[in-house]
Design an enzyme around this catalytic site. Sequence first.
Site, PDB file in Angstrom:
ATOM      1  N   GLU A  68     -16.092 -22.472 -17.114  1.00  0.00           N
ATOM      2  CA  GLU A  68     -16.055 -23.939 -17.183  1.00  0.00           C
ATOM      3  C   GLU A  68     -14.997 -24.584 -16.283  1.00  0.00           C
ATOM      4  OE1 GLU A  68     -15.647 -24.752 -21.380  1.00  0.00           O
ATOM      5  OE2 GLU A  68     -17.707 -24.135 -21.801  1.00  0.00           O
ATOM      6  N   ASN A 104     -18.978 -18.944 -14.980  1.00  0.00           N
ATOM      7  CA  ASN A 104     -19.845 -19.386 -16.077  1.00  0.00           C
ATOM      8  C   ASN A 104     -19.593 -20.872 -16.300  1.00  0.00           C
ATOM      9  OD1 ASN A 104     -21.688 -18.562 -18.229  1.00  0.00           O
ATOM     10  ND2 ASN A 104     -19.996 -18.878 -19.672  1.00  0.00           N
ATOM     11  N   HIS A 137     -26.427 -24.579 -23.387  1.00  0.00           N
ATOM     12  CA  HIS A 137     -26.364 -25.240 -24.691  1.00  0.00           C
ATOM     13  C   HIS A 137     -27.254 -26.469 -24.582  1.00  0.00           C
ATOM     14  CE1 HIS A 137     -23.318 -22.649 -26.338  1.00  0.00           C
ATOM     15  NE2 HIS A 137     -22.595 -22.796 -25.250  1.00  0.00           N
ATOM     16  N   GLU A 175     -25.443 -18.669 -22.939  1.00  0.00           N
ATOM     17  CA  GLU A 175     -25.042 -19.155 -24.268  1.00  0.00           C
ATOM     18  C   GLU A 175     -26.091 -20.087 -24.877  1.00  0.00           C
ATOM     19  OE1 GLU A 175     -21.054 -20.794 -24.335  1.00  0.00           O
ATOM     20  OE2 GLU A 175     -20.310 -19.337 -22.888  1.00  0.00           O
ATOM     21  N   ASP A 177     -28.524 -22.221 -26.966  1.00  0.00           N
ATOM     22  CA  ASP A 177     -28.885 -22.650 -28.319  1.00  0.00           C
ATOM     23  C   ASP A 177     -29.449 -24.069 -28.215  1.00  0.00           C
ATOM     24  OD1 ASP A 177     -26.509 -24.088 -27.954  1.00  0.00           O
ATOM     25  OD2 ASP A 177     -25.405 -23.048 -29.536  1.00  0.00           O
TER      26      ASP A 177
HETATM   27  C1  XIL Z   1     -16.997 -21.311 -28.958  1.00  0.00           C
HETATM   28  C2  XIL Z   1     -17.169 -20.419 -30.168  1.00  0.00           C
HETATM   29  O1  XIL Z   1     -18.544 -20.300 -30.438  1.00  0.00           O
HETATM   30  C3  XIL Z   1     -16.436 -20.991 -31.354  1.00  0.00           C
HETATM   31  O2  XIL Z   1     -16.469 -20.083 -32.441  1.00  0.00           O
HETATM   32  C4  XIL Z   1     -14.998 -21.285 -30.979  1.00  0.00           C
HETATM   33  O3  XIL Z   1     -14.358 -21.955 -32.056  1.00  0.00           O
HETATM   34  C5  XIL Z   1     -14.923 -22.159 -29.739  1.00  0.00           C
HETATM   35  O4  XIL Z   1     -15.643 -21.536 -28.685  1.00  0.00           O
HETATM   36  N1  XIL Z   1     -18.551 -22.479 -24.202  1.00  0.00           N
HETATM   37  C6  XIL Z   1     -18.045 -21.195 -24.198  1.00  0.00           C
HETATM   38  C7  XIL Z   1     -17.818 -20.486 -25.488  1.00  0.00           C
HETATM   39  O5  XIL Z   1     -17.881 -20.606 -23.115  1.00  0.00           O
HETATM   40  O6  XIL Z   1     -16.738 -19.590 -25.429  1.00  0.00           O
HETATM   41  C8  XIL Z   1     -17.630 -21.439 -26.639  1.00  0.00           C
HETATM   42  O7  XIL Z   1     -17.582 -20.675 -27.838  1.00  0.00           O
HETATM   43  C9  XIL Z   1     -18.758 -22.448 -26.669  1.00  0.00           C
HETATM   44  C10 XIL Z   1     -18.794 -23.258 -25.393  1.00  0.00           C
END
Ligand code: XIL
Length: 344
Positions: free
Chosen positions: A159, A200, A236, A264, A266
Amino acid sequence: MRRIAVVAMFVLVVGVAAFYARGGGDAKPLPGEPLRAAAKSRGIELGTAVRGDVLATNRAYRQIVAAQFSTVTPENEMKWALVEPDRGDLEFGPADDIVKRARDAGQKIRGHTLVWHAQLPGWLNDLGAGELRQATREHIRAVVEHFSEQVGVWDVVNEPITDRGGLRRSVFLRRLGEGYIEDAFRTARTADADAKLYINEIGAEGIGPKSNRLYEVVRGLKARGAPIDGVGFQAHSNLDGLPGDFVANMQRFKALGLDVAITEADVALKLPASEADLRAQAGVYTRIVRACEAVRCASLTFWGFTDGRSWIPETQPGQGAATLLDGDLRPKPAFGAVQAALGG
Ligand code: XIL
């Protein structure tokens, strides 16, 4: 006699309660071909984020992870604040436990993540530029070397771009300047000659200011010969779905000679979710799988697989129900949709 019956009953109740408290129940089998098998016939690695504490204590959760996924990402256990809470004091136990279970289940592991602005230990803030550069190199080297036998892919930098297309003003950018990104990749490569090294990003699925800047950063790294192998798109999402140009966007990164992965995924819903929402969610999941297939993605990872253990309700109040299975590990329409999209 009555006394004995009461005592026997008591022992039984306590025993059953203890069994379930330890997460002893078996998972109800999920219908159809396991996702990992369906994905394999499509040449895709299919993964999920996992929580080490749940994996260790909940048998049904553990069974589903092993049966359905061919790769896992520790959701938090490899992050800087957890691995190195005090400088030089490395705590690999929780991540090692996930890695061991993954190996037993014949799974690959995505290492997540080495340099990120969040979940950092407080001590980093006290360091000046020289010390921060040194500590960052030491951190990367220690973590990558520790897992070099088991972790084949690293999210080296996570990020780094803002939604408006700037470089995120993290402690790394502020103290070290833009070169921190290249330095992180070069350091990771010295620690593991073979691992696939990824950048990422979140919310960079469509073509726009954020992904354009990501593209410039990645192209610059390639032009300077930095050891970057892939780009991860977190994906996401919600019922708006992913942008229509997601595939075209991933294609241009591939054209630079890089792997692309969905890291990631969802699909968050507004709670309570209706039946119609769950059906619409299944459609978004189908399109995520198709997008991955269209670019011959290296892997497709979901950010958790059960609504009972998902970061969405924990971090975004009023939102949730974002994963393939409900809180009781029963399949939602999204599960069948992913299975069907994989041809299973
Ligand atoms: C999130 C986890 O899912 C949570 O449990 C934690 O509190 C915060 O981080 N982008 C990412 C992940 O790269 O590492 C993040 O994960 C979600 C957003």
